[in-house]
Design a protein around this motif. Sequence first.
Motif, PDB file in Angstrom:
ATOM      1  N   THR A  87       0.827  -1.213   0.000  1.00 27.12           N
ATOM      2  CA  THR A  87       0.000   0.000   0.000  1.00 27.12           C
ATOM      3  C   THR A  87       0.862   1.265   0.000  1.00 27.12           C
ATOM      4  N   GLU A  88       2.104   1.155   0.435  1.00 28.54           N
ATOM      5  CA  GLU A  88       2.967   2.335   0.528  1.00 28.54           C
ATOM      6  C   GLU A  88       3.669   2.676  -0.789  1.00 28.54           C
ATOM      7  N   TYR A  89       3.339   1.956  -1.870  1.00 28.57           N
ATOM      8  CA  TYR A  89       4.087   2.125  -3.115  1.00 28.57           C
ATOM      9  C   TYR A  89       4.328   3.585  -3.499  1.00 28.57           C
ATOM     10  N   SER A  90       3.248   4.366  -3.518  1.00 28.27           N
ATOM     11  CA  SER A  90       3.395   5.720  -4.015  1.00 28.27           C
ATOM     12  C   SER A  90       4.258   6.588  -3.071  1.00 28.27           C
ATOM     13  N   GLN A  91       4.125   6.340  -1.760  1.00 28.93           N
ATOM     14  CA  GLN A  91       4.991   7.073  -0.818  1.00 28.93           C
ATOM     15  C   GLN A  91       6.446   6.633  -0.937  1.00 28.93           C
ATOM     16  N   MET A  92       6.651   5.354  -1.251  1.00 24.72           N
ATOM     17  CA  MET A  92       8.018   4.869  -1.461  1.00 24.72           C
ATOM     18  C   MET A  92       8.647   5.569  -2.661  1.00 24.72           C
ATOM     19  N   VAL A  93       7.846   5.751  -3.705  1.00 24.31           N
ATOM     20  CA  VAL A  93       8.336   6.433  -4.903  1.00 24.31           C
ATOM     21  C   VAL A  93       8.695   7.884  -4.559  1.00 24.31           C
ATOM     22  N   THR A  94       7.777   8.550  -3.842  1.00 27.89           N
ATOM     23  CA  THR A  94       8.013   9.946  -3.479  1.00 27.89           C
ATOM     24  C   THR A  94       9.295  10.094  -2.672  1.00 27.89           C
ATOM     25  N   GLU A  95       9.490   9.191  -1.714  1.00 31.38           N
ATOM     26  CA  GLU A  95      10.708   9.246  -0.900  1.00 31.38           C
ATOM     27  C   GLU A  95      11.958   9.021  -1.765  1.00 31.38           C
ATOM     28  N   LEU A  96      11.893   8.050  -2.658  1.00 24.28           N
ATOM     29  CA  LEU A  96      13.077   7.691  -3.437  1.00 24.28           C
ATOM     30  C   LEU A  96      13.527   8.808  -4.384  1.00 24.28           C
ATOM     31  N   CYS A  97      12.583   9.677  -4.785  1.00 24.93           N
ATOM     32  CA  CYS A  97      13.032  10.762  -5.658  1.00 24.93           C
ATOM     33  C   CYS A  97      13.057  12.102  -4.925  1.00 24.93           C
ATOM     34  N   SER A  98      13.072  12.068  -3.592  1.00 24.17           N
ATOM     35  CA  SER A  98      13.048  13.324  -2.827  1.00 24.17           C
ATOM     36  C   SER A  98      14.431  13.935  -2.647  1.00 24.17           C
ATOM     37  N   GLY A  99      15.467  13.230  -3.025  1.00 22.48           N
ATOM     38  CA  GLY A  99      16.830  13.737  -2.861  1.00 22.48           C
ATOM     39  C   GLY A  99      17.794  12.684  -3.339  1.00 22.48           C
ATOM     40  N   PRO A 100      19.111  12.957  -3.244  1.00 23.06           N
ATOM     41  CA  PRO A 100      20.063  11.961  -3.718  1.00 23.06           C
ATOM     42  C   PRO A 100      20.018  10.665  -2.912  1.00 23.06           C
ATOM     43  N   CYS A 101      20.230   9.551  -3.600  1.00 22.25           N
ATOM     44  CA  CYS A 101      20.358   8.257  -2.926  1.00 22.25           C
ATOM     45  C   CYS A 101      21.729   7.683  -3.286  1.00 22.25           C
TER      46      CYS A 101
END
Length: 374
Positions: A293-307
């Motif tokens: 269920t967290e898919y979209s939040q996971m995406v948002t986090e992953l592109c929120s800054g450098p990884c």
Amino acid sequence: MGSFTDSRLVFQAEWYDQNAELVRRYQFMFYPVDNTVEMFDVKNRRLFLKRSAVPNITEDKLYVGSVVNVNSRQLTLTGYGDNFTEKTLATRNEKTLAIIKPDAVGKVGPILERVCREGIKFCNAKMVNMSKADAASFYAEHSGKHFFDDLIEFIVSGPVIALELMGDDVIARWNKIIGPNNASEARSKVPQSLRALYGSNGTANACHGSENPAAAAREIDFFFGAGRGLSGTARLSGSTLCLVKPHAIENGNIGKIISMITDNGFAISAMEMFNLDRANAEEFLEIYKGVVTEYSQMVTELCSGPCLAIEIVGQHKDFRDFVGPADPEIAKHLRPKTVRAKFGQDKIFNSVHCTDLPEDVGLEVEYFFRILSQ
Ligand code: ADP
Ligand code: MG
């Protein structure tokens, strides 16, 4: 930042429009008082984005060279937009190039812990193999000196990790942190310096730091400039991916996480920092779509800054066990010694991603170290 309550930061920003195949330019305004963003389309001379809050954009993420995502567009801040912004940020966001030399690559964890403790940000990183030609060009100023040949031999004797560091007065500060050139001298004069701790002698001295702003600009361009792909070190087989998520980098946990990885016997064979746009993050996390269920939040986090992508040598299963359950709450109860138990907060901010299914290991390693790394 209290000092900015009635002011704004202005940057020049660019977005590559893939459909039109052209670069669009914007004036990008940030209002620290309420964390809102406003954008003007430079060419068409019109308001492009009405002043509004944009998730994940905070003042500390804005500097020349940073990459930010606004409504699924990945913008690069290419320059300051006015004198106030330049004057306010230029010293605070000074940059330098650091190199972890071949003799200290195994100490990347403690070195990055030191970087974090000193309040220095790192905005780019890549593990590379320098060729003799690369090394001779990087150290051209020393050509002909008595130590030149030894220096070149040493610097190509194994991979190095180049880091772009940013912070207030960072050029002078970093040189102080690494200490005197000769490691023996460093040990007697500044025992806590990195060269004292991790260097051996006059040539093998663990770290490099740029001398001055002009050298910093040249050296950052040498490793990270457009089209500068020095050869990466990924082996792309017999390895697995560890992706340190943006929030764990912002939190300053990256050094501790890497130390934990190497202290537990995992070897690092490649490392590179990436800024993912939303499309990349969606593609990479696609297998979770409709599953968690967290898919979209996971995406948002992953592109929120450098990884930071790290290639780990060895068995995927061993590494996945070491990382622990995806939910840090569960990890804390059942597997308290795992990475996620120690550094995770919740299912989205769980510090690192590691491949779930054995059959995806190769794909995920290749996604970062072959496809994105160019
Ligand atoms: P720094 O790395 O502190 O900027 P220099 O630019 O003077 O130092 O030299 C570049 C590198 O060359 C040093 O970090 C060291 O690895 C090597 N080097 C410098 N001087 C000597 C020396 N006298 N003997 C052996 N190696 C040296
Ligand atoms: Mg030098």
